[in-house]
Design a protein around this motif. Structure first.
Motif, PDB file in Angstrom:
ATOM      1  N   GLU A  54      14.421 -14.480 -29.176  1.00 27.92           N
ATOM      2  CA  GLU A  54      13.877 -13.036 -29.555  1.00 27.92           C
ATOM      3  C   GLU A  54      12.635 -13.003 -29.355  1.00 27.92           C
ATOM      4  OE1 GLU A  54      17.217 -11.268 -32.229  1.00 27.92           O
ATOM      5  OE2 GLU A  54      16.040 -12.752 -33.249  1.00 27.92           O
ATOM      6  N   ALA A  55      11.847 -13.996 -30.028  1.00 30.72           N
ATOM      7  CA  ALA A  55      10.375 -13.692 -30.119  1.00 30.72           C
ATOM      8  C   ALA A  55       9.832 -13.992 -28.423  1.00 30.72           C
ATOM      9  CB  ALA A  55       9.820 -14.804 -30.967  1.00 30.72           C
ATOM     10  N   LYS A  56      10.323 -14.877 -27.963  1.00 32.15           N
ATOM     11  CA  LYS A  56      10.108 -15.527 -26.576  1.00 32.15           C
ATOM     12  C   LYS A  56      10.180 -14.164 -25.605  1.00 32.15           C
ATOM     13  CE  LYS A  56      10.751 -18.816 -22.892  1.00 32.15           C
ATOM     14  NZ  LYS A  56      11.271 -20.157 -22.352  1.00 32.15           N
ATOM     15  N   GLN A  57      11.209 -13.677 -25.690  1.00 34.28           N
ATOM     16  CA  GLN A  57      11.579 -12.697 -24.747  1.00 34.28           C
ATOM     17  C   GLN A  57      10.613 -11.366 -24.979  1.00 34.28           C
ATOM     18  OE1 GLN A  57      13.232 -12.663 -21.784  1.00 34.28           O
ATOM     19  NE2 GLN A  57      13.408 -14.915 -22.380  1.00 34.28           N
ATOM     20  N   ALA A  58      10.468 -11.261 -26.104  1.00 33.36           N
ATOM     21  CA  ALA A  58       9.460  -9.948 -26.514  1.00 33.36           C
ATOM     22  C   ALA A  58       7.979 -10.343 -25.987  1.00 33.36           C
ATOM     23  CB  ALA A  58       9.332 -10.025 -28.035  1.00 33.36           C
ATOM     24  N   ALA A  59       7.712 -11.654 -26.228  1.00 38.42           N
ATOM     25  CA  ALA A  59       6.428 -11.834 -25.544  1.00 38.42           C
ATOM     26  C   ALA A  59       6.060 -11.748 -24.304  1.00 38.42           C
ATOM     27  CB  ALA A  59       5.847 -13.294 -26.070  1.00 38.42           C
ATOM     28  N   ILE A  60       7.181 -12.290 -23.450  1.00 38.11           N
ATOM     29  CA  ILE A  60       7.230 -12.047 -22.006  1.00 38.11           C
ATOM     30  C   ILE A  60       7.060 -10.706 -21.653  1.00 38.11           C
ATOM     31  CG2 ILE A  60       8.785 -12.421 -19.930  1.00 38.11           C
ATOM     32  CD1 ILE A  60       9.713 -15.019 -21.257  1.00 38.11           C
ATOM     33  N   SER A  61       7.917  -9.793 -22.153  1.00 39.39           N
ATOM     34  CA  SER A  61       8.082  -8.404 -21.966  1.00 39.39           C
ATOM     35  C   SER A  61       6.589  -7.802 -22.276  1.00 39.39           C
ATOM     36  CB  SER A  61       9.120  -7.750 -22.908  1.00 39.39           C
ATOM     37  OG  SER A  61       9.100  -6.263 -22.580  1.00 39.39           O
ATOM     38  N   ALA A  62       5.878  -7.972 -23.389  1.00 43.04           N
ATOM     39  CA  ALA A  62       4.805  -7.478 -23.749  1.00 43.04           C
ATOM     40  C   ALA A  62       3.688  -7.981 -22.988  1.00 43.04           C
ATOM     41  CB  ALA A  62       4.586  -7.782 -25.368  1.00 43.04           C
ATOM     42  N   VAL A  63       3.420  -9.212 -22.573  1.00 37.77           N
ATOM     43  CA  VAL A  63       2.704  -9.509 -21.676  1.00 37.77           C
ATOM     44  C   VAL A  63       2.506  -9.061 -20.121  1.00 37.77           C
ATOM     45  CG1 VAL A  63       1.191 -11.697 -20.823  1.00 37.77           C
ATOM     46  CG2 VAL A  63       2.055 -11.751 -23.059  1.00 37.77           C
ATOM     47  N   ARG A  64       4.037  -9.150 -19.843  1.00 37.22           N
ATOM     48  CA  ARG A  64       4.219  -8.648 -18.428  1.00 37.22           C
ATOM     49  C   ARG A  64       3.721  -7.273 -18.214  1.00 37.22           C
ATOM     50  NH1 ARG A  64       9.799  -9.365 -17.929  1.00 37.22           N
ATOM     51  NH2 ARG A  64       9.958  -7.382 -18.905  1.00 37.22           N
ATOM     52  N   THR A  65       4.084  -6.322 -19.283  1.00 32.79           N
ATOM     53  CA  THR A  65       3.727  -5.204 -19.168  1.00 32.79           C
ATOM     54  C   THR A  65       2.111  -4.932 -19.325  1.00 32.79           C
ATOM     55  OG1 THR A  65       5.934  -4.270 -20.283  1.00 32.79           O
ATOM     56  CG2 THR A  65       3.915  -2.904 -20.394  1.00 32.79           C
ATOM     57  N   ARG A 101       2.544 -15.656 -15.568  1.00 34.08           N
ATOM     58  CA  ARG A 101       3.662 -16.826 -15.459  1.00 34.08           C
ATOM     59  C   ARG A 101       3.785 -17.374 -16.797  1.00 34.08           C
ATOM     60  NH1 ARG A 101       2.028 -20.449 -10.166  1.00 34.08           N
ATOM     61  NH2 ARG A 101       1.897 -18.754  -8.653  1.00 34.08           N
ATOM     62  N   VAL A 102       4.960 -18.212 -17.011  1.00 31.16           N
ATOM     63  CA  VAL A 102       5.197 -18.833 -18.189  1.00 31.16           C
ATOM     64  C   VAL A 102       5.210 -20.369 -18.240  1.00 31.16           C
ATOM     65  CG1 VAL A 102       6.911 -19.028 -20.127  1.00 31.16           C
ATOM     66  CG2 VAL A 102       6.534 -16.726 -18.991  1.00 31.16           C
ATOM     67  N   HIS A 103       4.481 -20.977 -18.902  1.00 30.57           N
ATOM     68  CA  HIS A 103       4.649 -22.666 -18.891  1.00 30.57           C
ATOM     69  C   HIS A 103       5.250 -22.905 -20.171  1.00 30.57           C
ATOM     70  CE1 HIS A 103       3.148 -26.505 -17.626  1.00 30.57           C
ATOM     71  NE2 HIS A 103       2.638 -26.564 -18.942  1.00 30.57           N
ATOM     72  N   ASP A 104       6.450 -23.410 -19.934  1.00 31.29           N
ATOM     73  CA  ASP A 104       7.186 -24.117 -20.902  1.00 31.29           C
ATOM     74  C   ASP A 104       7.106 -25.809 -21.089  1.00 31.29           C
ATOM     75  OD1 ASP A 104       9.288 -21.891 -22.249  1.00 31.29           O
ATOM     76  OD2 ASP A 104       9.412 -21.750 -19.759  1.00 31.29           O
ATOM     77  N   ARG A 105       6.913 -26.185 -22.422  1.00 35.53           N
ATOM     78  CA  ARG A 105       6.767 -27.729 -22.660  1.00 35.53           C
ATOM     79  C   ARG A 105       7.970 -28.151 -23.129  1.00 35.53           C
ATOM     80  NH1 ARG A 105       1.507 -29.372 -25.510  1.00 35.53           N
ATOM     81  NH2 ARG A 105       2.500 -31.415 -24.532  1.00 35.53           N
ATOM     82  N   HIS A 106       8.646 -29.165 -22.829  1.00 33.33           N
ATOM     83  CA  HIS A 106       9.784 -29.651 -23.428  1.00 33.33           C
ATOM     84  C   HIS A 106       9.823 -31.044 -23.959  1.00 33.33           C
ATOM     85  CE1 HIS A 106      10.774 -26.291 -20.416  1.00 33.33           C
ATOM     86  NE2 HIS A 106      11.421 -26.005 -21.122  1.00 33.33           N
ATOM     87  N   ARG A 107      10.596 -31.443 -24.729  1.00 32.81           N
ATOM     88  CA  ARG A 107      10.698 -32.738 -25.319  1.00 32.81           C
ATOM     89  C   ARG A 107      11.659 -33.483 -24.414  1.00 32.81           C
ATOM     90  NH1 ARG A 107       9.013 -33.215 -30.720  1.00 32.81           N
ATOM     91  NH2 ARG A 107       8.705 -31.115 -31.772  1.00 32.81           N
ATOM     92  N   SER A 108      12.587 -32.918 -23.691  1.00 37.76           N
ATOM     93  CA  SER A 108      13.450 -33.858 -23.045  1.00 37.76           C
ATOM     94  C   SER A 108      14.067 -33.033 -21.816  1.00 37.76           C
ATOM     95  CB  SER A 108      14.796 -34.058 -23.845  1.00 37.76           C
ATOM     96  OG  SER A 108      15.589 -33.002 -24.472  1.00 37.76           O
ATOM     97  N   ARG A 109      14.772 -33.352 -21.153  1.00 38.44           N
ATOM     98  CA  ARG A 109      15.571 -32.591 -19.835  1.00 38.44           C
ATOM     99  C   ARG A 109      14.415 -32.074 -18.794  1.00 38.44           C
ATOM    100  NH1 ARG A 109      18.620 -32.868 -23.746  1.00 38.44           N
ATOM    101  NH2 ARG A 109      20.970 -33.186 -23.777  1.00 38.44           N
ATOM    102  N   ALA A 110      13.426 -32.750 -18.683  1.00 35.69           N
ATOM    103  CA  ALA A 110      12.190 -32.267 -17.779  1.00 35.69           C
ATOM    104  C   ALA A 110      12.667 -31.978 -16.416  1.00 35.69           C
ATOM    105  CB  ALA A 110      11.018 -33.458 -17.898  1.00 35.69           C
TER     106      ALA A 110
END
Length: 431
Positions: free
Chosen positions: A8-19, A102-111
């Motif tokens: 929920e937080a991630k999608q809210a951030a994406i929407s806010a920054v994109r706008t 753009r969104v840069h996601d960092r991950h622990r696995s499944r790169a």
């Protein structure tokens, strides 16, 4: 206050920054970084200082504890750090609605599921065989059986087929196409090769066996996952399956190259792990020339297939790269009237999902028409969304040895599927 979940937080951030980016001057770019812990921070590129007061308030209100409060301007950073963020921008996920965000996601696995789209290790030619991946999101759909069917048909046409069992967590195709009716396989397999590949003079012949009894005039060479003894899990746990799939020295890439150069097959077939696994991520990164995807009309099946279609289709189109090639198979189709309805349901769902997640829009550009599958190509006989049905056959659920069902696997519904796979690699004769 209601608990705020990460997505929920991630999608809210994406929407806010994109706008916010859409309302700023054209010299502003923004990248939302989501770190290993799900925390959010913002990186900005701009000539002049950008006013982020209202944006910051929105992020505080809508992202709660997930928002770090960090807004970094690249122009204010030291050159080394600025270069790091410039590189991150190049690999970040594109936003469909706003090219300056753009969104840069960092991950622990499944790169491999999140790395940028890559291309197969070679172009198909007389000396460079097609690499074909067989994948299903759920197990029990006959994926390995379909792979075996294609291998047997091509071998009986006089060709050499090499099979690599990359379903390392639940291997099966190595034993399905074993060296004899008692299930004999090579003593070592893919897991061993990946563990030992950096040593000098590694003999490729130690890692495969042949399934001669169903091959006819050709050859079926099988690389099993490995010997499922007490040491298998120990060896599997030592393998790095998080290697960047585009790295030419990755274990998978080296194995494919050696198979091509030393065995000179007409086909290389890869049996993929189900689900969102590390091995599946590597095989669905674009490394194959064709991806045979199996599914059913159930929502659970489509939820998984949609992740793959986004990966092989939509994400590549956004990056202005042609889609990876796909062939869709409807598995476990019931007989009679229920089967007819199931085919209609599956075909309708396939068309809708491919429209949203795979096909590029028609823009009247000849280059796009030639390089991409577009909505205008849907009428083609080999259009990726047009499914090939495989009806459920109880005989194929309970046979003891592949030789017992080799003939049925070369006829019926399996024959046109093999023909369609082969047709993807036919070239016009030179005049």
């Amino acid at each position: 206050m209601r608990f705020l979940h990460f997505d929920e937080a991630k999608q809210a951030a994406i929407s806010a920054v994109r706008t916010w980016v859409g309302a700023t001057s054209q010299d502003v770019r923004a990248m939302l970084i989501v770190d290993l812990f799900g925390k959010l921070r913002l990186i900005l590129w701009s000539v002049a200082a950008a006013d982020t007061t209202n944006l910051g308030q929105d992020l505080v209100s809508n992202c709660g504890a997930w928002w770090t409060g960090e807004v970094l301007g690249v122009k204010d950073l030291d050159p080394v750090t600025a270069t790091v963020y410039d590189s991150a921008w190049d690999s970040a996920r594109l936003n469909e609605d706003e090219p300056r965000f753009r969104v840069h996601d960092r991950h622990r696995s499944r790169a491999a599921w999140f790395a940028g789209p890559i291309e197969p290790p070679w172009k198909v030619s007389e000396n460079n065989p097609p690499v074909v991946v067989f994948y299903s999101f759920k197990g029990g759909l006959g994926r390995s059986t379909l792979l075996a069917s294609f291998a047997i048909q091509r071998a009986r046409a006089g060709e050499r087929v090499c099979i690599v069992d990359f379903d390392l967590d639940s291997p099966g195709v190595g034993r399905l196409l074993s060296a004899d009716a008692q299930g004999l396989t090579a003593r070592w397999g893919v897991v061993d090769f990946l563990l030992e590949r950096s040593l000098p003079d590694v003999p490729l012949a130690d890692y495969f066996h042949r399934c001669d009894r169903v091959a006819g005039a050709g050859e079926i060479v099988v690389f099993p996952a490995g010997n499922l003894d007490g040491e298998y899990a120990d060896k599997l746990a030592r393998i790095d399956l998080e290697e960047a799939p585009e790295a030419h020295d990755s274990g998978l890439w080296k194995l494919l190259a050696r198979v091509r150069d030393e065995l000179k097959p007409q086909w290389i077939l890869l049996d993929a792990r189900t689900g969102i696994s590390e091995p599946a991520g590597q095989l669905l990164s674009g490394i194959a020339h064709l991806h045979v995807l199996l599914g059913t009309p159930q929502n659970q099946s489509w939820q998984g297939l949609n992740l793959v279609l986004d990966r092989l289709g939509k994400e590549r189109v956004l990056a202005e790269r042609p889609q990876a090639e796909v062939l869709l198979v409807q598995a476990m189709v019931p007989l009679g009237e229920p089967g007819k309805e199931a085919k209609k349901t599956f075909a309708a769902r396939a068309e809708a999902e491919f429209d949203d997640r795979y096909y590029a829009a028609e823009e009247g550009d000849a280059d796009i028409d030639n390089r991409f599958w577009t909505l205008g190509d849907k009428g083609s006989q080999d259009a990726p969304h047009a499914p090939m049905p495989v009806e459920y056959d109880s005989k194929l659920a309970s046979f003891g040895d592949i030789a017992e069902v080799a003939d049925p696997l070369c006829s019926g519904v399996y024959s046109p599927i093999a023909e369609r796979i082969v047709s993807r690699f036919l070239t016009e004769p030179e005049t």
